[in-house]
Design an enzyme around this catalytic site. Sequence first.
Site, PDB file in Angstrom:
ATOM      1  N   GLY B 239       6.613  -5.828   3.860  1.00  0.00           N
ATOM      2  CA  GLY B 239       5.926  -5.571   5.125  1.00  0.00           C
ATOM      3  C   GLY B 239       4.796  -6.555   5.391  1.00  0.00           C
ATOM      4  CG  ASP B 240       1.062  -5.685   3.995  1.00  0.00           C
ATOM      5  OD1 ASP B 240       1.867  -5.537   3.035  1.00  0.00           O
ATOM      6  OD2 ASP B 240       0.012  -5.022   4.104  1.00  0.00           O
ATOM      7  CD  GLU B 241       4.232  -6.983  -1.404  1.00  0.00           C
ATOM      8  OE1 GLU B 241       4.302  -7.583  -2.486  1.00  0.00           O
ATOM      9  OE2 GLU B 241       4.841  -5.933  -1.144  1.00  0.00           O
TER      10      GLU B 241
END
Lengths: 195, 329
Positions: B239-241
């Site tokens: 997701g936000d990696e």
Amino acid sequence: MHGLINKAIQSFVCATYGRECWLRATEVAELGFVEFEAMLVYDRDKSYRLLDALCAELKRPRDEFLEDLGTYLVSHPNMEGLRRLLRFGGVTYVEFLHSLDDLSDRVRLAVADLTLPALELIECSPNEFELHCHPGLDGYSSVMTGLLRAMADDYGALVFLTRTGTNDKGIDIISMTLVESAFAEGRNFDLGARS
Amino acid sequence: MLNHDQLGELLGTLCPMFVLLDGDGTIRQAGPTLQKLRSDRPMPGRAFLDVFDLVRPRSITSFRDLMASDSVKLSVKFRDEPRTALKGLVSPLPDGGAVINLSFGISILDAVRDYALTSADFSGTDLAIELLYLVEAKSAAMEASRSLNLRLQGAMLAAEEQAYTDTLTGLKNRRAMDHILEHLVSSKATFALMHLDLDFFKAVNDELGHAAGDHVLSEAARIMLEETRNDDTVARIGGDEFVLIFRGLSDRDVLQRIAERLISRLQQPMDYQGQTCAISASIGTALSAQIPSMDPADILNAADVALYEAKRSGRGCHRFYCEQEKAGH
């Protein structure tokens, strides 16, 4: 139905009535795509749905539409390659007519999976012929009628052509009267002009 | 028995590329199509071997030898331009002369163009016209197939590209990153791997909505691409990696500066439809040299450990993996 036939219809409609008309018909026929691939094979159903949609859109009977398609196949610059292949059939229009007996075999030599109905030329008198279009592809005799008319122009021959109907074996008959074999100049055919 | 004129007439109909030769090899008559190839220079009266160069059989140089040999098949070329190649068949005559029937063979494709030949130039049984028909028909069919192949190849490349691309950001996806890492490890390359986590991203998503979140991810991706070189890899793996791989880079000072610049740019507030999205980033970096096993999973894990350290130090920090720390986790 072979992609080449579908593609021919697409090319004819786009060149004659415009791409908008083509796109509307593909939508009405619910094809799910707008471009036919010449070298793939499609459901026969799709092709006939499309024909119905086109004839409805253009408000023209199917026979007339298909005759115009036949004329387009020979006379439009887009189709120069096909015209040349047909001209290989003979030096004169009558020779060309006789070569039609071999047309479906010639076609299969070029594209193995394109099967067209058999054609048979009957010589009733030196200037009167009948072309018997065997069954297998609905509307084929209409396309052939337009094509034969355009080929007569191509050879410079003056010919009267009518579709006289279907006999009890399902064979469509085209009657032809050759009025003059060298009526006009005709178009040039240079054996060595391959592109 | 036919006289020579009658024979010539017969041959002209059946094989319009014949030559009728005297006992000494002089051309007495030439077929209409053969003569058409040299329409400005009548062939009768000239020696056959003056007009044609005998290519095969090679050993033969004179007409006398030709007549004496058992060979009936010839391969000849015109001596002058265009040097069209012809095939020939020799048949001796009882009076000492010979008939040679010539034909184009494969040179027919050029010949019809060079000499503007028409159907009337070939005998009715000659397959030349059928051959020309087939060449054109097959070329047209081949061209149609070729163009279909090109389109299919294009579609395949696009599909493959998609399978390796994160569709939201246009960055590489996890699959692509795994491939690249595998390749680097197997070629024993030197590289550095950064594991980057966006801080406060969840808050943007929750408070401003998914559209704002998507916008932030795209902006972050753009920044990461701008701060890396073309042959570096930037992949979104969750997701936000994100994972960034720097080929050939092991200099800690350089990596430290890249990480600081990334964090400082990602911390600048982003505008989304008049609303301000504020995020930050934490980064953990591992160097390939730090992982003797050179196992992709170990390298990713090392960068993960460093990222954890960075997060523990507060948001917006960068930490290198430290071998001694491993035991601590």
